[in-house]
Design a protein around this motif. Structure first.
Motif, PDB file in Angstrom:
ATOM      1  N   PRO A  41      -1.392   4.111   9.728  1.00 33.58           N
ATOM      2  CA  PRO A  41      -0.288   4.128   8.754  1.00 33.58           C
ATOM      3  C   PRO A  41      -0.581   3.285   7.499  1.00 33.58           C
ATOM      4  CG  PRO A  41       0.605   3.962  10.970  1.00 33.58           C
ATOM      5  CD  PRO A  41      -0.901   3.847  11.103  1.00 33.58           C
ATOM      6  N   VAL A  42      -1.364   2.212   7.642  1.00 30.60           N
ATOM      7  CA  VAL A  42      -1.610   1.343   6.476  1.00 30.60           C
ATOM      8  C   VAL A  42      -2.489   2.045   5.441  1.00 30.60           C
ATOM      9  CG1 VAL A  42      -2.593  -0.840   5.678  1.00 30.60           C
ATOM     10  CG2 VAL A  42      -1.317  -0.770   7.827  1.00 30.60           C
ATOM     11  N   GLY A  45      -0.969   4.911   3.471  1.00 32.19           N
ATOM     12  CA  GLY A  45       0.165   4.606   2.604  1.00 32.19           C
ATOM     13  C   GLY A  45       1.512   5.022   3.164  1.00 32.19           C
ATOM     14  N   MET A  46       1.692   4.919   4.491  1.00 27.83           N
ATOM     15  CA  MET A  46       2.998   5.252   5.060  1.00 27.83           C
ATOM     16  C   MET A  46       4.015   4.209   4.618  1.00 27.83           C
ATOM     17  SD  MET A  46       2.569   7.971   6.734  1.00 27.83           S
ATOM     18  CE  MET A  46       2.881   8.596   8.345  1.00 27.83           C
ATOM     19  N   PRO A  47       5.276   4.629   4.457  1.00 31.11           N
ATOM     20  CA  PRO A  47       6.287   3.673   3.976  1.00 31.11           C
ATOM     21  C   PRO A  47       6.512   2.535   4.981  1.00 31.11           C
ATOM     22  CG  PRO A  47       7.293   5.801   4.525  1.00 31.11           C
ATOM     23  CD  PRO A  47       5.817   5.990   4.615  1.00 31.11           C
ATOM     24  N   PRO A  89      -3.469   6.904  -1.536  1.00 36.13           N
ATOM     25  CA  PRO A  89      -2.235   7.247  -0.826  1.00 36.13           C
ATOM     26  C   PRO A  89      -0.994   6.484  -1.294  1.00 36.13           C
ATOM     27  CG  PRO A  89      -3.720   6.005   0.599  1.00 36.13           C
ATOM     28  CD  PRO A  89      -4.490   6.346  -0.642  1.00 36.13           C
ATOM     29  N   GLN A  90      -1.183   5.274  -1.812  1.00 35.64           N
ATOM     30  CA  GLN A  90      -0.004   4.520  -2.275  1.00 35.64           C
ATOM     31  C   GLN A  90       0.305   4.808  -3.733  1.00 35.64           C
ATOM     32  OE1 GLN A  90      -1.537   0.479  -0.101  1.00 35.64           O
ATOM     33  NE2 GLN A  90      -2.684   1.426  -1.693  1.00 35.64           N
TER      34      GLN A  90
ATOM     35  N   TYR B 103       5.745   4.808  13.826  1.00 36.17           N
ATOM     36  CA  TYR B 103       5.668   3.389  14.151  1.00 36.17           C
ATOM     37  C   TYR B 103       7.056   2.794  14.002  1.00 36.17           C
ATOM     38  CZ  TYR B 103       5.308   3.883   9.167  1.00 36.17           C
ATOM     39  OH  TYR B 103       5.531   4.309   7.880  1.00 36.17           O
ATOM     40  N   TYR B 199       7.144  -5.833   8.290  1.00 34.51           N
ATOM     41  CA  TYR B 199       6.369  -4.653   8.679  1.00 34.51           C
ATOM     42  C   TYR B 199       7.318  -3.550   9.156  1.00 34.51           C
ATOM     43  CZ  TYR B 199       2.771  -1.592  10.372  1.00 34.51           C
ATOM     44  OH  TYR B 199       1.967  -0.494  10.544  1.00 34.51           O
ATOM     45  N   ILE B 202      10.951  -0.291   4.751  1.00 36.00           N
ATOM     46  CA  ILE B 202      10.523   0.460   3.570  1.00 36.00           C
ATOM     47  C   ILE B 202      10.897  -0.361   2.342  1.00 36.00           C
ATOM     48  CG2 ILE B 202      10.725   2.620   2.296  1.00 36.00           C
ATOM     49  CD1 ILE B 202      11.184   4.017   4.970  1.00 36.00           C
ATOM     50  N   ARG B 321       4.439   5.879  -3.821  1.00 33.06           N
ATOM     51  CA  ARG B 321       3.841   6.631  -2.714  1.00 33.06           C
ATOM     52  C   ARG B 321       4.633   7.888  -2.367  1.00 33.06           C
ATOM     53  NH1 ARG B 321       3.074   2.403   1.535  1.00 33.06           N
ATOM     54  NH2 ARG B 321       2.966   1.066  -0.277  1.00 33.06           N
ATOM     55  N   PHE B 322       5.868   7.980  -2.827  1.00 31.27           N
ATOM     56  CA  PHE B 322       6.667   9.169  -2.527  1.00 31.27           C
ATOM     57  C   PHE B 322       6.359  10.225  -3.581  1.00 31.27           C
ATOM     58  CE2 PHE B 322       9.005   5.371  -1.106  1.00 31.27           C
ATOM     59  CZ  PHE B 322       8.836   5.567   0.260  1.00 31.27           C
ATOM     60  N   LYS B 326       1.897  13.479   1.091  1.00 31.44           N
ATOM     61  CA  LYS B 326       1.602  13.106   2.486  1.00 31.44           C
ATOM     62  C   LYS B 326       2.759  13.300   3.454  1.00 31.44           C
ATOM     63  CE  LYS B 326       1.054   9.396   0.455  1.00 31.44           C
ATOM     64  NZ  LYS B 326       0.940   9.537  -0.990  1.00 31.44           N
ATOM     65  N   TYR B 327       3.969  13.056   2.997  1.00 33.23           N
ATOM     66  CA  TYR B 327       5.140  13.129   3.877  1.00 33.23           C
ATOM     67  C   TYR B 327       6.368  13.252   2.992  1.00 33.23           C
ATOM     68  CZ  TYR B 327       4.445   8.285   2.554  1.00 33.23           C
ATOM     69  OH  TYR B 327       4.183   7.158   1.833  1.00 33.23           O
TER      70      TYR B 327
END
Lengths: 476, 485
Positions: A41-42, A45-47, A89-90, B103, B199, B202, B321-322, B326-327
């Motif tokens: 995830p890091v 770039g996962m939120p 990704p970020q 996660y 961690y 958001i 990032r949005f 990716k998602y």
């Protein structure tokens, strides 16, 4: 009458560090995994995820800085460089702008006019981006984040170089320092070392710098040399025809041997750099720095001096051996096992170099172990095998790091030192070649060589040529 | 005692000792939710099935004689900007409407480890940007006390859920814990920056965000905070503290406690009723032995511009990032990469989020960075210094949480600047990294709750908890809105 121009060159060199894991997460940095398998995830770039600095990256960056005579920034920070691109990704890259880890250093290079100092403006740490793969068939672009977050350092030089030779000497010097530190393998072709060339020209004698361009996509020393020469000519032509050089980024096409503009200063992006709030500042303590300083390896200059003192080998050999960390290590480790510096050097300078050249490999890729080379030398010394067999065995060793003793044993390559058996063969050779025997007796030394050759052939190469020689003389 | 009247720790103990089944605790909570959710809209996602399944597993472990944590069987809701593995996490934004994380946020993981049962995700201002919960893409949450009023924000869903009689806790973010707690008549606490791992939270403004508890009383908040406080190697800004046994501060002794009242917090702009209630609270603390003194805090007027500059700058970068790659949301009708970026972000983000992204991008842009962002950082440092000076003299600072009680729905959004000004008393704590707690201290003439705020020096949550707890005891039971389930 044409004017005289001076070329002014500064380099931005990216080096991929040899850490096992990425700069801000625990993913592997191994090259060549299936797409998106070395990710988490890091680094995708996962939120909600956060970066955590890999300490080894800091150690490598500081060590390179120390080796390049830099001041180490005691209070250093990471900054975000914001730009939208899918390989990132970020959509921001974590880098260092305001307080880079190393500043104000230099390295010395050899030029025709003697030693020259090339200033290093700064070295900073940053993360690499992922890789975009365009699928022509489906007409879509896919992204592989395996490389996303692989640690890099960027070494920014001062505009101190004046021609391609100096640039290559500078790059060689950096590469050697970094390889000696073990901080990277610095392979240009594979992209673990990448150089962007900033170049401008000015009339000889003027102080003011001309407008510079930045050249990207230089994947070999040859490409760098050609690009520098090409760009110098292009800029001079522009100036001569009364036009201006535009500040821009250009991309070198090595197959076509020319460059084209990627983007000009006007459409340069505003990266909106600011300190990354997710990473606290890095504070470096004297004791830690002292530890790193003490752990610095012996670099080339010191190594050359020591070799001159300790080993009785020619200066030329010393130059070549210390020109690669891997070669120097192989040399020293093998010598420590067999105590035959001259012979070890001969193997490395002769057969090793020949095979490297033949296979188009770099010394860094050498795979055979010092113990095996030492064993080979010992076997030759003890006349267990002869020179020809030794070369054959070495070639196998070079490819697969095979144990020479086992190989000689299995293939039955041992020299036959059984004089009785040899006597029999010699008698047969003498009987079969009366003309040569005659010639030798009449004083033709060449004829002896022929007889030795015939004997070796009959022995399938496993005889000791010196012994054959001696016995033949006696028998004739 | 009824389930809904128990504190979190009492309920956890009862479940562990099998006096109450985990299932019964959940049923009690869902009875309240069923009655009120349709009108109040506290939740973005409810996970009834999952919660009962987790309750069943917990009960099984208990019946096998296995150990369970202090919150065993306690129903908990978390704000929808905290990632929950397998449960969608939207930040109340279209952008993440269907985003299911792989996660779980560290703070949530700690709650689950303590035995808590997550019942759902609470509504909030989109990406925590707002002070009313009206910027949520999934509709505003209503204030349970007066349904025509807002619950505050950005954690309005959590505050309203706690106030609506549902006696469970909300775990929460940033400067927007205390204000909705105040508007909804509940207790909300923001700990020192770095106390709770971010961690899985958001990010909005990374250097200001902090997770904290909301609850019916000080004891619940202390218990919850104690459980979620942790050094986490996954968050480089988290701090290794040894003093997080916050429940040990639930004692009433405040004799000799030095409490400072910043004069700058009681000037014009503060509603008379709020002022009266907070000063009455100060009087009550004085009666219990605290020493009350007025002082000049200074720099208060600079807090809002500094806060909105820094928070927006960080947000503009955090929200990059949005992008549809990716998602989350992706505009499928886009023509090329840049068009996809534009369409995705234009549709995915609401007005207030766009406003702050633009503001943040501007203050970071070349040529303006020094004048805005860097200057804001300097103001931040000066504000911290002003607080340092204050805490050299006082143990705790007492003031209002917000200038008014909860505004009516729709009032705030037409004037964003006015909405920003409403944050004047709370944001300094975020800029300086200080802990703060909001405790109900009265009702205005419309019957809307008023909160008082206690601010402490960094790492001095225990002084806050002690003072707040003493006040709560002195005040007596606070009015409860609606019937308790």
């Amino acid at each position: 009458m044409g004017k005289q121009y001076e070329t002014v060159i500064g380099l931005e060199v990216h080096v991929e560090l040899a850490t096992k894991t990425k700069i801000f997460c625990g993913c592997s940095t191994a090259f060549g995994g299936a797409p998106n398998t070395h990710t988490c995830p890091v680094c995708t770039g996962m939120p909600g995820t956060l970066p955590v600095l890999n300490k080894q990256v800091l150690e490598y960056a500081v060590s390179v800085g120390l080796a390049a005579n830099c001041e180490i920034t005691r209070y250093s920070k990471f900054d975000r460089k914001n730009y939208f691109y899918p390989d990132n990704p970020q959509n921001y890259q974590i880098s260092q702008l305001y307080l880079p880890i190393c500043q104000n250093g230099y390295v010395e290079i050899e030029t025709e006019d003697g030693v020259k100092r090339i200033g290093i403006h700064e070295i900073h740490m940053e993360e690499d981006a992922g890789k975009l793969i365009h699928d022509e068939w489906e007409d879509c672009t896919l992204v592989d984040y395996n490389r996303s977050g692989v640690p890099l350092i960027e070494i920014v030089s001062e505009p101190d170089m004046r021609n391609a030779q100096e640039v290559i000497a500078y790059l060689e010097k950096l590469r050697l320092l970094i390889q000696y530190l073990g901080a990277s393998d610095c392979k240009l072709q594979e992209g673990s070392m990448r150089a962007d060339v900033n170049l401008s020209v000015r009339e000889a004698g003027t102080e003011r710098l001309g407008t510079r361009t930045e050249m990207k996509n230089l994947n070999s020393f040859r490409a760098i040399t050609r690009a520098i020469e090409g760009e110098r000519e292009r800029q001079i032509e522009l100036l001569e025809s009364g036009e201006e050089v535009v500040q821009e980024t250009r991309r070198w096409d090595d197959t076509k041997g020319c460059s084209y503009a990627m983007r000009s200063k006007e459409d340069a992006q505003d990266y909106r750099y600011f300190p990354d709030p997710d990473l606290p500042p890095v504070r470096i303590e004297e004791a830690w720095l002292e530890k790193l300083r003490a752990a610095l390896p012996e670099f080339r200059t010191e190594k050359i001096e020591r070799y001159r003192r300790e080993y009785d080998i020619p200066d030329y050999d010393i130059e070549i051996l210390t020109g690669s960390k891997r070669l120097a290590d192989l040399f020293e480790e093998t010598v420590s096992l067999c105590r035959e510096p001259k012979k070890v050097s001969n193997w490395l300078m002769g057969e090793t170099m020949r095979l490297l050249k033949e296979k188009g490999m770099e010394p860094e890729e050498l795979a055979f172990s010092p113990a095996h080379l030492a064993a080979l030398i010992e076997m030759t010394d003890k006349k267990e095998i002869n020179g020809t067999v030794a070369k054959e065995v070495f070639e196998v060793m070079f490819e697969t790091d095979t144990d020479p003793r086992r190989y000689v044993e299995e293939k039955g390559l041992k020299t036959v030192n059984d004089t009785a058996a040899l006597q029999k063969i010699l008698e047969k050779v003498i009987a079969d070649n009366p003309q040569s025997v005659e010639d030798y007796r009449n004083g033709k030394q060449k004829a002896l060589g022929f007889l030795v050759g015939q004997t070796m052939k009959a022995m399938q190469g496993k005889a000791d040529p010196a012994l054959v020689n001696q016995m033949l003389r006696e028998m004739l | 005692m009824k389930i809904m009247e128990m504190t979190a720790l009492e309920l956890g103990k009862a479940v562990r000792e099998k006096e109450i089944a985990a299932k019964e605790a959940l049923e009690a909570v869902f009875r309240v939710i069923e009655k009120k959710e349709e009108r109040l809209n506290c939740y973005v996602t409810l996970d009834r099935e999952g919660a009962f399944e987790r309750a069943r597993k917990l009960q099984e472990r208990l019946s096998q004689g296995m150990e369970a944590g202090p919150l065993a069987g306690v129903p908990v809701a978390v704000k929808d900007n905290l990632c929950t593995k397998g449960m969608r996490t939207t930040c109340s934004s279209r952008m993440l409407e269907n985003f299911v994380p792989c996660y779980t946020a560290e703070a949530v993981r700690r709650l689950e480890e303590a035995g808590a049962l997550i019942v759902g995700k609470t509504n909030m201002d989109e990406f925590a940007m707002g002070s009313t919960t009206e910027t949520s893409a999934f509709g505003a949450t209503r204030n349970p006390w007066q349904e025509e009023h807002v619950p505050g924000g950005s954690s309005g869903g959590s505050a309203a859920a706690v106030a609506a009689g549902a006696r469970f806790l909300g775990s929460d973010t940033g400067g927007s814990i205390r204000q909705p707690a105040s508007f909804c008549g509940v207790v909300g606490m923001k700990p020192t920056y770095g106390t709770v791992s971010r961690y899985g939270l958001i990010a909005y403004g990374s250097s200001l965000d902090q997770i904290g508890p909301l609850g019916r009383n000080v004891a619940d908040c202390a218990a919850l905070l104690e459980l979620i406080s942790t050094w986490d190697k996954k968050d480089s800004t988290s701090i290794d503290r040894k003093d997080t046994d916050f429940t040990s501060a639930l004692t009433e002794g405040i004799r000799g406690m030095r409490i400072g009242l910043p004069k700058d917090y009681f000037t014009e702009g503060l509603a008379p009723q709020v002022k009266r209630s907070v000063l009455a609270a100060a009087e009550l603390l004085k009666e219990r032995g605290a020493e009350i003194e007025e002082f000049d805090l200074r720099l208060v007027e600079y807090a809002i511009p500094a806060y909105y500059t820094i928070a927006s700058a960080e947000a503009s970068s955090n929200l990059e990032r949005f992008d549809g790659v990716k998602y989350g949301l992706r505009a499928e009708d886009a023509n090329g990469l840049h068009d996809m970026y534009k369409k995705t972000r234009s549709r995915g983000f609401g007005e207030e989020v766009k406003r702050r992204i633009m503001l943040g991008s501007f203050v970071l842009s070349s040529g303006y960075y020094d004048a805005y962002y860097l200057k804001a950082l300097k103001v931040k440092a000066l504000i911290k210094r002003a607080f340092d000076e204050a805490f050299a003299k006082y143990d705790v600072i007492l003031g209002p949480v917000a200038p008014t009680s909860a505004p009516r729905l729709g009032e705030s959004l037409c004037d964003p600047l006015k909405m920003y000004l409403g944050d004047i008393y709370t944001i300094s704590a975020n800029l300086a990294g200080l802990p703060g707690i909001s405790v109900p201290c009265g009702l205005d003439e419309e019957g809307l709750p008023i909160g008082m705020q206690l601010l402490g020096n960094c790492f001095e949550e225990k002084k806050l908890i002690r003072t707040a707890y003493a006040y709560e005891k002195a005040r007596g039971a606070f009015a409860v809105c609606g019937e308790v389930g």
